[in-house]
Design a protein around this motif. Structure first.
Motif, PDB file in Angstrom:
ATOM      1  N   ILE A 207      10.066  14.684   1.539  1.00 26.50           N
ATOM      2  CA  ILE A 207      10.669  14.161   0.315  1.00 26.50           C
ATOM      3  C   ILE A 207      10.486  12.649   0.194  1.00 26.50           C
ATOM      4  CG2 ILE A 207      12.387  15.999   0.223  1.00 26.50           C
ATOM      5  CD1 ILE A 207      14.448  14.004   1.318  1.00 26.50           C
ATOM      6  N   HIS A 208       9.604  12.066   0.994  1.00 30.40           N
ATOM      7  CA  HIS A 208       9.458  10.614   0.903  1.00 30.40           C
ATOM      8  C   HIS A 208       7.992  10.194   0.918  1.00 30.40           C
ATOM      9  CE1 HIS A 208       8.807  10.687   5.313  1.00 30.40           C
ATOM     10  NE2 HIS A 208       8.227   9.506   5.131  1.00 30.40           N
ATOM     11  N   ASP A 209       7.762   8.984   0.388  1.00 28.68           N
ATOM     12  CA  ASP A 209       6.477   8.298   0.490  1.00 28.68           C
ATOM     13  C   ASP A 209       6.656   7.071   1.374  1.00 28.68           C
ATOM     14  OD1 ASP A 209       5.376  10.118  -1.225  1.00 28.68           O
ATOM     15  OD2 ASP A 209       5.203   8.748  -2.929  1.00 28.68           O
ATOM     16  N   ASN A 210       5.543   6.548   1.861  1.00 28.18           N
ATOM     17  CA  ASN A 210       5.550   5.325   2.661  1.00 28.18           C
ATOM     18  C   ASN A 210       4.899   4.202   1.868  1.00 28.18           C
ATOM     19  OD1 ASN A 210       5.325   7.818   4.346  1.00 28.18           O
ATOM     20  ND2 ASN A 210       5.792   6.395   5.977  1.00 28.18           N
ATOM     21  N   ILE A 211       5.450   3.003   1.967  1.00 25.27           N
ATOM     22  CA  ILE A 211       4.856   1.827   1.326  1.00 25.27           C
ATOM     23  C   ILE A 211       4.731   0.748   2.401  1.00 25.27           C
ATOM     24  CG2 ILE A 211       5.036   0.126  -0.518  1.00 25.27           C
ATOM     25  CD1 ILE A 211       6.839   2.054  -2.022  1.00 25.27           C
ATOM     26  N   LEU A 212       3.498   0.392   2.736  1.00 24.11           N
ATOM     27  CA  LEU A 212       3.231  -0.604   3.769  1.00 24.11           C
ATOM     28  C   LEU A 212       3.136  -1.979   3.137  1.00 24.11           C
ATOM     29  CD1 LEU A 212       0.471   1.350   5.755  1.00 24.11           C
ATOM     30  CD2 LEU A 212       2.951   1.350   6.139  1.00 24.11           C
ATOM     31  N   PHE A 213       3.965  -2.903   3.617  1.00 24.80           N
ATOM     32  CA  PHE A 213       4.048  -4.246   3.063  1.00 24.80           C
ATOM     33  C   PHE A 213       3.422  -5.236   4.042  1.00 24.80           C
ATOM     34  CE2 PHE A 213       7.263  -7.938   2.490  1.00 24.80           C
ATOM     35  CZ  PHE A 213       6.338  -8.677   1.763  1.00 24.80           C
TER      36      PHE A 213
ATOM     37  N   SER B 211      -0.278   7.712   6.586  1.00 21.87           N
ATOM     38  CA  SER B 211       0.279   6.359   6.679  1.00 21.87           C
ATOM     39  C   SER B 211      -0.033   5.681   8.011  1.00 21.87           C
ATOM     40  CB  SER B 211       1.792   6.400   6.455  1.00 21.87           C
ATOM     41  OG  SER B 211       2.434   7.185   7.444  1.00 21.87           O
ATOM     42  N   HIS B 212       0.013   6.424   9.113  1.00 23.53           N
ATOM     43  CA  HIS B 212      -0.224   5.795  10.411  1.00 23.53           C
ATOM     44  C   HIS B 212      -1.692   5.406  10.587  1.00 23.53           C
ATOM     45  CE1 HIS B 212      -0.273  10.140  10.516  1.00 23.53           C
ATOM     46  NE2 HIS B 212      -0.981  10.166  11.629  1.00 23.53           N
ATOM     47  N   TYR B 213      -2.611   6.212  10.026  1.00 22.05           N
ATOM     48  CA  TYR B 213      -4.031   5.832  10.054  1.00 22.05           C
ATOM     49  C   TYR B 213      -4.262   4.579   9.207  1.00 22.05           C
ATOM     50  CZ  TYR B 213      -4.992  10.497  11.960  1.00 22.05           C
ATOM     51  OH  TYR B 213      -5.020  11.628  12.740  1.00 22.05           O
ATOM     52  N   LEU B 214      -3.632   4.541   8.038  1.00 21.36           N
ATOM     53  CA  LEU B 214      -3.805   3.401   7.152  1.00 21.36           C
ATOM     54  C   LEU B 214      -3.169   2.138   7.721  1.00 21.36           C
ATOM     55  CD1 LEU B 214      -3.227   5.123   3.689  1.00 21.36           C
ATOM     56  CD2 LEU B 214      -5.399   4.396   4.694  1.00 21.36           C
ATOM     57  N   LYS B 215      -2.083   2.290   8.449  1.00 17.75           N
ATOM     58  CA  LYS B 215      -1.458   1.105   9.044  1.00 17.75           C
ATOM     59  C   LYS B 215      -2.373   0.471  10.085  1.00 17.75           C
ATOM     60  CE  LYS B 215       2.602  -0.752  11.311  1.00 17.75           C
ATOM     61  NZ  LYS B 215       1.774  -1.572  12.216  1.00 17.75           N
ATOM     62  N   VAL B 216      -2.997   1.283  10.916  1.00 11.73           N
ATOM     63  CA  VAL B 216      -3.938   0.749  11.906  1.00 11.73           C
ATOM     64  C   VAL B 216      -5.105   0.062  11.190  1.00 11.73           C
ATOM     65  CG1 VAL B 216      -5.556   1.364  13.737  1.00 11.73           C
ATOM     66  CG2 VAL B 216      -3.301   2.429  13.657  1.00 11.73           C
ATOM     67  N   MET B 217      -5.581   0.672  10.102  1.00 15.78           N
ATOM     68  CA  MET B 217      -6.661   0.076   9.322  1.00 15.78           C
ATOM     69  C   MET B 217      -6.232  -1.272   8.738  1.00 15.78           C
ATOM     70  SD  MET B 217      -7.596  -0.348   5.839  1.00 15.78           S
ATOM     71  CE  MET B 217      -6.832   0.983   4.922  1.00 15.78           C
ATOM     72  N   MET B 218      -5.025  -1.332   8.175  1.00 17.26           N
ATOM     73  CA  MET B 218      -4.523  -2.576   7.582  1.00 17.26           C
ATOM     74  C   MET B 218      -4.269  -3.639   8.647  1.00 17.26           C
ATOM     75  SD  MET B 218      -4.295  -2.332   4.220  1.00 17.26           S
ATOM     76  CE  MET B 218      -2.982  -3.389   3.630  1.00 17.26           C
ATOM     77  N   ASP B 219      -3.813  -3.212   9.831  1.00 15.84           N
ATOM     78  CA  ASP B 219      -3.625  -4.166  10.933  1.00 15.84           C
ATOM     79  C   ASP B 219      -4.942  -4.837  11.283  1.00 15.84           C
ATOM     80  OD1 ASP B 219      -0.942  -3.625  11.123  1.00 15.84           O
ATOM     81  OD2 ASP B 219      -1.112  -2.266  12.831  1.00 15.84           O
ATOM     82  N   GLY B 220      -6.030  -4.058  11.242  1.00 18.72           N
ATOM     83  CA  GLY B 220      -7.332  -4.606  11.586  1.00 18.72           C
ATOM     84  C   GLY B 220      -7.854  -5.597  10.563  1.00 18.72           C
TER      85      GLY B 220
ATOM     86  N   LEU C 158       0.848  -1.192   0.000  1.00 17.59           N
ATOM     87  CA  LEU C 158       0.000   0.000   0.000  1.00 17.59           C
ATOM     88  C   LEU C 158       0.880   1.237   0.000  1.00 17.59           C
ATOM     89  CD1 LEU C 158      -2.524   1.727   0.321  1.00 17.59           C
ATOM     90  CD2 LEU C 158      -2.579   1.113   2.743  1.00 17.59           C
ATOM     91  N   HIS C 159       0.833   1.991  -1.088  1.00 19.41           N
ATOM     92  CA  HIS C 159       1.648   3.194  -1.264  1.00 19.41           C
ATOM     93  C   HIS C 159       0.856   4.392  -0.741  1.00 19.41           C
ATOM     94  CE1 HIS C 159       4.949   5.002  -3.988  1.00 19.41           C
ATOM     95  NE2 HIS C 159       4.545   5.932  -3.128  1.00 19.41           N
ATOM     96  N   CYS C 160       1.426   5.133   0.190  1.00 20.05           N
ATOM     97  CA  CYS C 160       0.701   6.254   0.801  1.00 20.05           C
ATOM     98  C   CYS C 160       1.676   7.355   1.190  1.00 20.05           C
ATOM     99  CB  CYS C 160      -0.110   5.784   2.013  1.00 20.05           C
ATOM    100  SG  CYS C 160       0.846   4.863   3.239  1.00 20.05           S
ATOM    101  N   ASP C 161       1.142   8.435   1.731  1.00 19.68           N
ATOM    102  CA  ASP C 161       1.997   9.545   2.148  1.00 19.68           C
ATOM    103  C   ASP C 161       2.049   9.614   3.669  1.00 19.68           C
ATOM    104  OD1 ASP C 161      -0.593  10.400   2.575  1.00 19.68           O
ATOM    105  OD2 ASP C 161      -0.163  12.480   2.041  1.00 19.68           O
ATOM    106  N   PRO C 162       3.065  10.279   4.231  1.00 21.79           N
ATOM    107  CA  PRO C 162       3.219  10.324   5.688  1.00 21.79           C
ATOM    108  C   PRO C 162       2.027  10.924   6.422  1.00 21.79           C
ATOM    109  CG  PRO C 162       5.229  11.068   4.606  1.00 21.79           C
ATOM    110  CD  PRO C 162       4.183  10.957   3.537  1.00 21.79           C
TER     111      PRO C 162
END
Length: 470
Positions: free
Chosen positions: A111-117, A70-79, A63-67
């Protein structure tokens, strides 16, 4: 699906407007989330649930996202996937440093994006990917150069850590007795190959390890070597958030194998699909934009892919009425292989030009277009210096036809009123040149896969035969 990569709209509250290529096609990409971050996460959760459903037990998702989100999406993906199925947060440096402090910026440059694996299960596809050593590392650890060959090497330890307790054999090598990593026979092979070096009598022999035999540095979670797409890059299509092929190549190579099925549910201009095709993966792409689908078709055609099946393309007036204005305009221009007006504003009512004669086209996403529209368009055609123009709409009033007839009789200027239905049926003279057009494409790559992969129809057929839901 064996692998899913998604690059959804970022939570950035921006509208993307871009000019695509030589045709200067203006498109608008909405990235607004009026309901705030909670609305955005709910919108993403609905889609992530479906992605989890279609992912194989051995599959992976990036999941490619921005900072900012990213932390909201990580909690969502964890669920959805489970906290224990989170593998890596990749940081991709997508741009160089921003020098906008003088313009009033009061925070660190982004200057960076986050990618959650994530993976779906505990056993997933993984192919180690390596990156080249940097010059500093090479100069420090591979400082020796072999005379005659010029090969760089380092002298590595041959002794066995842990000695006898680890099962390492003890014997004499070049007058030195130690516990060694290798058997006596293997050590003799190394000596015959010239791979064992003793710097001076009595010194512990060491192993000559060549730089050109090393795979490189195992891929880490900080990616600074994949550069963004430059303004003059050959792969650049003008899509505002287009990702470089090198980024997708790295993901696909590490988490899929040839023949696997890759899904991109927000595929935009089709970078994931193009890379999957080049790497001999099968692919499925989804995008809400009809324009994006046409861009992908053209991109894949240049890679030698023919008969690309696409679903959801408008085939009726009702479906065309549901398109947004830019999408509808793009559909009309593409259906006649025309070109877009290079001007977004001040275009005198000219939205594009016909294929052969480059005659003005005005597009109205409405019914019962009247006399006043035709009258205004006449002026635009005259100013442009053309002898003819086209107005495209769903229907026209009697007054519109009367005005077109009047101006033809009075000035010899032709205003052709074209119904959308005529474009769908291919009965308009505006479409006729398209039927005989030989589309010029970029040269196809010389390298072609030796084996053809199953078509989407074959996949659906095999799934049905296996009793699964295609």
């Amino acid at each position: 699906m064996d692998l899913i990569y998604l690059d959804p709209p970022f939570f950035s509250n921006r509208n993307y407007e871009v000019i695509w290529g030589d045709e200067a096609e203006v498109r608008s990409f909405e990235d607004r989330w009026a309901g705030g971050i909670n609305h955005y996460v709910r919108w993403m959760r609905d889609r992530a649930i479906e992605m989890h459903r279609v992912l194989k037990p051995t599959g992976s998702i990036y999941l490619h996202c921005d900072p900012k989100a990213s932390h909201y999406l990580k909690v969502m993906m964890d669920g959805i996937f489970g906290f224990d199925k989170f593998r890596t947060e990749i940081i991709w440096k997508r741009s160089s440093a921003h020098s906008d402090t003088k313009q009033g910026r009061r925070q660190h440059g982004r200057i960076h994006d986050n990618i959650l694996f994530y993976t779906k299960g505990d056993d997933w596809t993984w192919n180690p990917v390596y990156t080249p050593y940097d010059e500093e590392y090479i100069n420090r650890f591979y400082r020796h150069v072999e005379p005659g060959t010029g090969r760089r090497y380092q002298l590595d330890n041959l002794t066995g850590p842990g000695g006898a307790s680890k099962g390492n054999p003890a014997y004499e090598v070049m007058g030195v007795t130690r516990f060694w990593r290798y058997t006596r026979e293997k050590m003799q092979d190394f000596i015959r190959q010239g791979r064992v070096v003793q710097s001076k009598p009595g010194a512990v022999p060491r192993y000559k390890r060549y730089l050109d035999e090393m795979p490189g540095v195992p891929l880490q979670d900080l990616w600074t070597d994949v550069k963004p797409i430059g303004a003059r890059a050959a792969e650049r299509l003008g899509y505002p958030t287009q990702k470089p092929e090198a980024l997708l190549k790295r993901i696909l190579e590490s988490s899929s194998n040839p023949g696997d099925v890759v899904l991109d549910p927000f595929c935009g201009c089709g970078t994931t699909l193009a890379v999957a095709q080049l790497l001999r993966r099968r692919w499925v792409g989804i995008d809400i934009s009809i324009t994006a689908v046409e861009i992908m078709r053209a991109r894949l055609t240049r890679l030698g892919v023919s008969d690309i099946p696409a679903f959801g393309i408008p085939k009726s007036e009702d479906e065309l009425r549901s398109l947004k204005p830019f999408e509808f305009q793009n559909w009309v221009i593409r259906s006649v292989n025309g070109t877009h007006s290079p001007r977004k504003t001040g275009d005198m009512g000219i939205d594009g030009f016909s294929f052969l004669e480059h005659l003005p086209i005005q597009i109205k996403r409405s019914d019962r277009v009247g006399r006043n529209v035709v009258d205004n368009f006449e002026t635009a055609v005259e100013r442009y210096g053309a002898h003819k123009g086209y107005v495209v709409a769903f229907s026209f009033t009697k007054g519109a036809y009367e005005e077109a007839a009047r101006v033809k009789a009075a000035k010899g200027l032709e205003i052709e009123l074209v119904k959308v239905q005529d474009l769908l049926l291919g009965t308009s003279e505006l479409v006729a040149p398209v039927l005989n057009r030989r589309v010029l494409e970029m040269p196809l790559p010389k390298a072609r896969p030796k084996e053809s992969l199953p078509s989407p129809e074959d996949l659906i057929r095999s799934d049905k035969e296996a009793g699964t839901a295609a």
